[in-house]
Design an enzyme around this catalytic site. Structure first.
Site, mmCIF file in Angstrom:
data_model
loop_
_atom_site.group_PDB
_atom_site.id
_atom_site.type_symbol
_atom_site.label_atom_id
_atom_site.label_comp_id
_atom_site.label_asym_id
_atom_site.label_seq_id
_atom_site.Cartn_x
_atom_site.Cartn_y
_atom_site.Cartn_z
ATOM 1 N N ASP A 521 0.865 -1.173 0.000
ATOM 2 C CA ASP A 521 0.000 0.000 0.000
ATOM 3 C C ASP A 521 0.914 1.238 0.000
ATOM 4 O O ASP A 521 2.124 1.108 0.187
ATOM 5 C CB ASP A 521 -0.862 -0.048 1.269
ATOM 6 C CG ASP A 521 -2.058 0.886 1.204
ATOM 7 O OD1 ASP A 521 -2.225 1.581 0.194
ATOM 8 O OD2 ASP A 521 -2.832 0.910 2.179
ATOM 9 N N GLU A 524 2.754 5.121 -3.831
ATOM 10 C CA GLU A 524 2.723 6.147 -4.897
ATOM 11 C C GLU A 524 4.029 6.916 -5.001
ATOM 12 O O GLU A 524 4.373 7.291 -6.132
ATOM 13 C CB GLU A 524 1.554 7.101 -4.639
ATOM 14 C CG GLU A 524 0.199 6.461 -4.799
ATOM 15 C CD GLU A 524 -0.159 5.504 -3.660
ATOM 16 O OE1 GLU A 524 0.346 5.725 -2.537
ATOM 17 O OE2 GLU A 524 -0.902 4.547 -3.898
ATOM 18 N N ASP A 597 -8.842 3.797 -1.890
ATOM 19 C CA ASP A 597 -9.765 4.111 -0.797
ATOM 20 C C ASP A 597 -11.062 4.718 -1.305
ATOM 21 O O ASP A 597 -11.264 5.925 -1.257
ATOM 22 C CB ASP A 597 -9.081 5.065 0.192
ATOM 23 C CG ASP A 597 -7.854 4.424 0.816
ATOM 24 O OD1 ASP A 597 -7.689 3.196 0.666
ATOM 25 O OD2 ASP A 597 -7.066 5.146 1.443
#
Lengths: 930, 605
Positions: A521, A524, A597
């Protein structure tokens, strides 16, 4: 969503500059055109300004209709560029090089209507590529008709800002004047604006909110226009939450010009359900589709921030440019902050051709393990071992299968990945083994942000070895994330990737077992106190690469290194499973992705479908949205509908934020438990079909979940339908996206009819049906002419289903024929690469069902077999009312009777069922209907 | 793959065998949908949608497999467990396809289970006795309560009359005084001024009338009209009771802590006040950019504000959007700013994570109640030094939650009322209202007597109301939960103390912080669950709630408080109240069955 926290185009100098330019004939020309190493090379110069250093260009052709265009600064120019611009490594698969066509001779001539010569490059039998020398333009055309497919710089918007050395303050003034080298002179008005902009000293530094980007090489952006011919719509360029067919962002007829589509991987808190704004991943690949040409694609391999405009017709009205096409055309503008031009043109012309062409460059999706294609149960957070045990037990108690239980960040010791909170998880191995005994798996999260804690082994080692990304000053970059002050491994470096991969060995990852897999997760990367919640653009990577140059591919390398780790861990024998949030072109090779999300709202359920379709179309087949919605509490009805749609997502996982109420399937009363159980059962029942589709994606790139037009390319009614989708070529699913719906209109394409997946009711193709909707299910249909393999026994998990018998559902078309496939392997290892698999084709014609082998039979390959038999064959649309079937191999007759299409919903009305044919799924056989 | 079954009747419960052993060749599906031939029984193909034909295989999704488990307890499995490679029956009968070998563990497992069952039975046996005693006791106490209530109501009637009389007399005195005063003023001042005075007098009278009735609801009134009642005190009776002074301090306190809106009544006002407070805190923190997740924060000023933050502050701030943790730090700052007097809060906020502003609010609530209680006890000490009504020795009485009004009246001493009656009569007789000017001593004694009596009346009424309140509660079919009233059960877990007060509320305490987990709601699941709901609000989550599961035990004890879902707590309370005789019989029967199975061989199948 905090709009002001993120840059819009106007706040992004390169985007603002590029967008303000007007289309006009280009002042660029191609010179020194020649052949070298089997490809066309040339220089690009500005005919109005010989002070500007020429760029070098190369054009190469690859098998199957792929054109590659590269444009970069000339390393031999004087003075040489201050450094080499970043070319994204490790995304184009090595095999691609072998598909290069060696160009033999240069064909240069003046084409009809042109005043200057063009050089023509062979692509395949039907298509070639044209480099027009003056003004500089590149296009792919249909050889026979001469009609264009895709073109670049037809509107003269090509611009390439070359790197500069940072000079002392006083020199900067002069520098500014020779800066806009590839802009056309007649854009005087806009140029004025651009100059004004630059006077704010923005060449050398850029500010956004409290952050300053030092920009040591000055502006280095690239932009150009790309036109798609014979296109009704363009698609692709994920990831964002918006319609599947991309809405225009600019041009006449649009009331409000929107932001361009942005490709910049960001952790967006509570993203909205309809925005051109880019989310966690970036795939700079656009597909056009239209009735007249079919499908084509354009991929720009570039990992810097990108912005893309889709323009409405007539945007170029004042430019004096008229492109030689009477067909519908869609123009687009591509802008990137850095990097080089490394672009791929895909000629199609069928949707599946483009996907195959694209995945021959970036790779086909990895073959997942069987368990990963089943249902996943996740929550932030399953708190402790007891919680895990209870949730696991409740699934069994409620007779709901699931395959994977997930642990989010709280399972660690203070967000130090590869550790356990020993108060909550004192016996991680035992916990995993307990689940493994039921054939279940676990996933733990491992994020790139590494806690800067001297007592943390990972941090100690990474610091000592210098494995972290550096800030602009060359110190280890220090940003804020879950653990607080954190640093980030520089997985661009193959050495660091290898080190990272080794962290996953059982020895290094204490408390891990062979049934444990990984979730990446925040890759980015998410940096809470960074500009736009990510890493500063002037941070430095391996080889002096600026973060701006590779931002969009950072998460990709991290995902890659993690997947490599799991493969290494199992001595190369166990297929990795790694879920990633950040993606780039090629991420399909490393594992699954999810859409981040999302929120427990109906509109988020709706937009999950176009998001997954876009990902599939751009190679990422194994994707899904959080079932139920991550933020917020779904009403039971929404949750149930989400399960009903989610059961058809390629990646099927429920997940929830830690502030939400518990929402495991049994918490909403008996009726809702039943509905959710049913939805999950649908998935388990169809696992053989899904697994076959995953294999199809693995071999061809064709995604598991597809837009309708991929199967029905000439049906215009499907082109912008993103409420319905195809699962493979046989099942059409239409989600229900509003509450308390009693009816829904569903368009069923094609000439053949469709059978309701549950009841077998027949519906005509090529028309819209108004259907009654109940809470039981969402509309789903099997296409006439297909055969779907199922397994109808529900176990605790997919693991126990391995030896279960099959049901074949044959949906006959109007000529009483159908066909389908089944792929089976061990579900775990890489032996399938050596031929250890079963691949059957089932053909029903002339009253006979035949199973034929599709797998290679050459000796020496390893083998896979199974003793599973076919327990039931269902014939939908059979007209004759047969009584018996004859099995040719055993010379036995078996009964045909009327039975239910779905056992657990076995209501009265019957479908023709061959009872217990007993043939082995692995064998050749023929069954004749008597 | 199908394997031959060891027995055609595999998976069928003994009591069900006769269904399958019919003389006919055909057997009906139990749901009546179809019939199947005997050869189709357990042939590994699902013919009946309900699974009638496949009790021994996994062919039917809705089927059930029976394992005999000799030596232990028989079991029905989902048919999906048959031949799935996992041993589910202790006799191993569910795995017969040869892929796994399941050892028979029924004997050992059965022994463990029997021992456990025996223990449970022992507990039940004792528990049932305890429960009987409690039920008896509860019935007596209830009768007592009811009797007391009746008596109190009678007394209230009498006292009401007395207070009325005193009030009349007081009014007359005051009128006379006023008349005299007016007359005097007339001499000195102009008429206009005099009229003003008259008006003022009128309003004062009204206020006092209000005061008389409203003292029964002291808390409410105090909160509602703090300023006004102080004002009245100033003009009116200077020699006022201590109660009123307490009111003043209490008001100070509550104003400092919580800005009450004065339009809500009773308990409700507390809640509203708290919520409003929380809401205000939120609003304020929303002004600080990006603390509370607010999708429509205004661009420019938000960015200005974040620029002032350090890198770390910014990081924390952004992280808080997902976790909510830091946003509460902001709230805490707001609290601290609002509430400088409460030095202790700062520390308390740091100690907890999510509960700060809620915990804070409920402490306020508690404080208020505590003041009230002390106030009450003081008075009680003065007037009635009687024995406690309740046998609080054996109970843990929770004085914080509910004022103990037991001493106001005592059935054992009926003479107090007569005493008052006599005194009043004396006073009334003594005062000569026609005398001008009024005799000050006499007037004062009327006033004092009035104040005393009406205070007593209000206490009496308060007692009546609390008693009626109590008697309204659902104490269970046998009144077995009677003793839970006025009791709290505590459980310490890590740093928290959980306090469960049936019929009132449940809370979580940590040093000075109290978080209300819920207010008493009701029994659920046939008196096996106590629900507390509408507790303090969670950041970004639901209102807190607590579900207390009850089970038979010899002591009343709370254990295993857990928060399986954010802000939804569950706890376990063992109590003799749940030790039901029927259940005991059931358990004994179960044990008998198990014992009966014991001597049999487990290899029969």
């Amino acid at each position: 969503w905090k709009k002001d926290e993120f840059r819009n185009c106007n706040q992004t100098p390169f985007c603002k500059r590029a967008r303000s330019r007007k289309p006009a004939p280009s002042s660029l020309i191609a010179t020194h055109v020649s052949l070298s190493d089997g490809e066309l090379v040339a220089k690009i110069t500005n005919r109005r300004d010989d002070q500007i250093k020429p760029l070098i260009l190369s054009l190469s052709a690859y098998q199957d209709g792929i054109l590659r265009l590269k444009i970069d600064e000339d390393p031999s120019s004087i003075p040489p560029p201050p450094k080499k611009r970043f070319e994204v490594p490790d995304v184009v698969v090595p095999e691609f090089a072998s598909k290069k066509l060696w160009l033999q001779k240069l064909d240069t001539k003046t084409l009809d209507g042109d005043s200057s010569p063009s050089s023509i490059v062979y692509l395949n039998e039907e298509y070639d590529a044209v480099l027009r020398h003056e003004p500089f333009e590149i296009y792919v055309r249909d050889k026979s008709s001469g009609k264009r497919v895709i073109s670049l710089n037809s509107h003269g918007l090509f611009d390439f800002e070359q790197l500069k050395h940072k000079k002392p303050k006083s020199d900067q003034e002069e520098e500014k004047h020779d800066h806009d080298q590839y802009q056309d002179d007649d854009q005087d008005h806009d140029q004025e604006q651009v100059k004004e902009e630059k006077d704010e000293d923005e060449d050398w530094a850029e500010r956004f909110r409290s952050h300053t980007d030092s920009r040591p090489y000055g502006p280095q952006s690239i932009s150009f226009d790309v036109s798609f011919y014979g296109a009704d719509f363009v698609y692709g360029i994920p990831e964002r939450a918006t319609s599947f067919a991309l809405k225009p962002t600019r041009g006449p007829g649009l009331e409000d010009h929107s932001e361009p589509y942005r490709l910049f991987n960001l952790d967006v808190f509570e993203y909205v359900h309809d925005a051109p704004f880019g989310l966690y991943g970036s795939i700079p690949f656009m597909i056009s589709h239209g009735k007249s040409h079919g499908t084509s694609g354009f991929f720009w391999l570039n990992a810097a921030e990108m912005q893309i405009d889709v323009l409405t017709a007539g945007w170029d009205a004042d430019s004096g440019i008229s492109l030689p096409s009477d067909r519908s055309r869609i123009d687009t503008l591509w802008m990137s902050e850095a990097g080089i031009v490394d672009a791929f043109f895909f000629v199609g012309p069928k949707p599946k051709d483009v996907v195959r062409q694209y995945t021959s460059v970036t790779g086909t999706p990895a073959m997942p393990q069987l368990f990963a294609t089943a249902y996943h149960q996740c929550r932030w957070n399953y708190r402790d071992e007891e919680d895990v045990e209870n949730v696991d037990a409740k699934f069994d108690e409620n007779n709901i299968p699931y395959d994977v239980l997930w642990l989010d960040i709280e399972h660690t010791d203070g967000k130090r990945y590869f550790t356990w909170d020993r108060a909550m998880f004192p016996h991680p191995e035992e916990m995993q083994n307990k689940l493994a005994a039921k054939g279940r798996h676990m996933v733990t999260i491992v994020d790139p942000h590494t806690k800067r804690d001297d007592g943390y082994f990972l941090h100690k080692e990474a610091t000592q070895k210098g494995y972290y990304v550096k800030d602009a000053n060359g110190n280890d970059f220090d940003g804020w994330c879950w653990p607080g002050s954190s640093s980030y491994p520089d997985t661009l470096n193959p050495e660091i990737r290898s080190w990272w991969a080794d962290r996953f060995s059982y020895e290094n990852y204490v408390g891990s077992t062979p049934s444990l897999y990984i979730w990446n997760d925040m890759n980015e990367p998410s940096v809470f106190n960074g500009p736009e919640l990510t890493m500063p653009r002037d941070a430095l990577h391996y080889g002096g690469v600026e973060h701006r140059e590779l931002h969009n591919v950072y998460g990709y390398y991290f995902h890659m290194a993690t997947a490599d780790g799991l493969q290494k861990r199992g001595n190369g024998k166990d297929r990795p499973f790694v879920l990633s949030r950040a993606i780039f072109a090629g991420s399909q090779r490393h594992g699954a992705i999810w859409t981040g999300d999302n929120t427990a709202e109906w509109e988020h359920l709706r937009v999950s479908v176009p998001m997954i379709l876009s990902l599939g179309l751009t190679g990422i087949s194994f994707s899904g949205a959080d079932v139920g919605g991550f933020f917020g509490n779904p009403e039971p009805e929404l949750l149930v509908r989400w399960y009903q749609v989610g059961a058809f997502y390629p990646f099927f996982r429920a997940h929830a934020h830690h502030d939400t109420k518990r929402r495991e399937p049994w918490l909403f009363g008996e009726r809702n438990t039943e509905l959710i159980r049913d939805a999950i059962h649908v998935r388990y029942m169809l696992l053989p079909y899904f697994y076959t589709l995953f294999r199809e994606a693995n071999t061809s790139g064709v995604p598991v979940v597809r837009p309708l037009w991929m199967e029905f390319p000439s049906e215009e009614a499907t082109f912008n339908n993103d409420e319905a989708f195809m699962v493979g070529n046989s099942i059409l699913v239409q989600g229900i996206y509003t509450e308390r719906v009693k009816h829904a209109s569903v368009y069923l394409p094609g000439k053949q009819s469709w059978y309701d997946l549950r009841t077998g009711t027949t519906y005509k193709g090529g028309m819209t049906h108004k259907l009654d909707i109940s809470e039981d299910s969402i509309p789903a249909f099997q296409r006439a002419g297909t055969i779907i393999p199922r397994k109808d026994r529900f176990r605790r998990s997919s693991t126990q289903m391995v030896n279960d018998p099959y049901t074949l559902v044959i949906a006959l078309n109007s000529s009483q024929a159908a066909e389908g496939e089944l792929y089976v392997d061990d579900g775990k290892s890489f032996d399938f690469k050596n031929g250890a698999y079963i691949h059957r084709r089932f053909v029903f014609a002339d009253g006979k069902l035949t199973s034929v082998n599709l797998a290679p039979t050459s000796p020496g390959n390893s083998r896979f077999s199974t003793s599973s038999v076919v327990e039931r064959i269902i014939l939908l649309g059979n007209a004759s009312g047969p009584k018996r079937a004859h099995i040719e191999s055993t010379n036995l007759n078996v009964d045909i009777e009327l039975g239910p299409l779905w056992l657990q919903r076995g209501r009265g009305s019957g479908v023709v069922t061959i009872r217990k044919p007993g043939v082995r799924i692995a064998d050749d056989w023929t069954i004749k209907i008597l | 793959s199908s394997s031959p079954l060891k027995h055609p009747l595999l998976g069928i419960a003994p009591e069900d065998e006769k269904y399958y052993k019919t003389s006919s060749d055909w057997i009906k599906c139990k749901d009546g949908s179809k019939k199947f031939s005997k050869t189709q029984l357990n042939d590994d193909f699902c013919d009946c949608p309900d699974g009638t034909d496949e009790p021994g295989t996994s062919a039917c999704p809705l089927g059930k497999f029976y394992c005999r488990n000799s030596g232990h307890t028989p079991l029905f499995l989902y048919s999906s467990r048959v031949n799935d490679g996992i041993c589910d029956c202790c006799d191993g009968s569910d795995e017969y396809d040869g892929k796994v070998k399941c050892p028979n563990t029924c004997w050992e497992a059965g022994k463990v289970a029997r021992d456990k069952l025996k223990k449970k039975i022992a507990t039940y046996q004792e528990g049932v006795t305890l429960r009987k005693q409690d039920v008896e006791q509860a019935k007596l106490s209830l009768a007592k309560d009811e009797a007391e209530l009746l008596k109190l109501k009678d007394e209230e009637k009498i006292l009401k009359v007395l207070v009325e009389q005193l009030k009349e007399r007081k009014d007359e005195i005051e009128k006379a005084e006023e008349k005299e005063r007016l007359r005097k003023e007339k001499e000195e001042k102009e008429r206009k001024e005099a009229e003003e005075k008259a008006n003022q007098e009128k309003s004062k009278t009204e206020k006092e009338a209000n005061q008389g009735t409203s003292e029964a609801e002291e808390k409410t009134n105090n909160e509602e009209k703090p300023i006004e009642s102080m004002h009245v005190d100033d003009i009116g009776t200077l020699e006022d009771s201590s109660a009123d002074q307490d009111v003043v301090t209490e008001n100070d306190e509550s104003e400092a802590e919580v800005e009450y809106s004065d339009d809500s009544g009773n308990e409700g006002s507390l809640v509203d006040g708290v919520e409003q407070h929380a809401a205000e805190a939120k609003e304020e923190s929303a002004v600080i950019p990006e603390t509370v997740h607010d999708s429509e924060s205004k661009g420019s000023d938000a960015s200005e504000k974040t620029e002032g933050l350090s890198k770390e502050e910014l990081g924390r701030l952004v992280a808080s959007r997902w976790t909510g943790e830091n946003a509460e730090k902001q709230t805490e700052e707001v609290d601290a700013a609002n509430d400088k007097d409460h030095g202790g809060h700062e520390e308390m906020h740091k100690a907890t994570h999510d509960e700060e502003d809620d915990g804070y609010a409920s402490e306020t609530d508690d404080d208020n109640q505590r003041y009230e209680d002390e106030d009450m006890e003081d008075e009680v000490d003065e007037d009635f030094r009687e024995e406690d009504h309740y046998d609080s020795g054996s109970y843990k009485s929770d004085s914080d939650a509910e004022p103990d009004l037991s001493d106001i009246t005592t059935p054992s001493n009926p003479s107090w009322l007569e005493k008052i009656q006599k005194t009043v009569q004396n006073v009334l007789r003594a005062v000569n209202i026609f005398q001008t000017p009024v005799n000050q001593t006499e007037a004062a004694s009327v006033r004092k007597e009035y104040d005393d009596s009406s205070a007593k009346l209000s206490k009496l009424q308060s007692r009546i109301s609390s008693l009626s309140q109590k008697l309204k509660q659902d104490f269970g079919p046998d009144k077995e939960f009677y003793s839970f009233y006025d009791r709290c059960f505590e459980s310490k877990q890590n740093k928290y103390v959980y306090k469960v007060c049936p019929y009132k509320q449940a809370s979580q305490e940590e040093s000075h912080t109290t978080t209300r987990l819920g207010r008493w709601d009701k029994f659920e699941d046939s008196y096996r669950v106590m629900m507390f709901s509408n507790g303090d609000k969670c950041w970004n989550g639901p209102d807190r709630s607590l579900k207390v599961r009850l089970r038979c035990g010899l002591k009343n004890e709370v254990a295993d408080v857990d928060e399986p879902s954010r802000c939804e707590y569950v706890a376990l309370l063992s109590t003799p109240a749940l030790c039901l005789e029927e259940k005991l019989k059931e358990l004994q029967h179960k044990l008998e069955l198990m014992n009966k199975e014991q001597p049999q061989s487990h290899d029969e199948l």
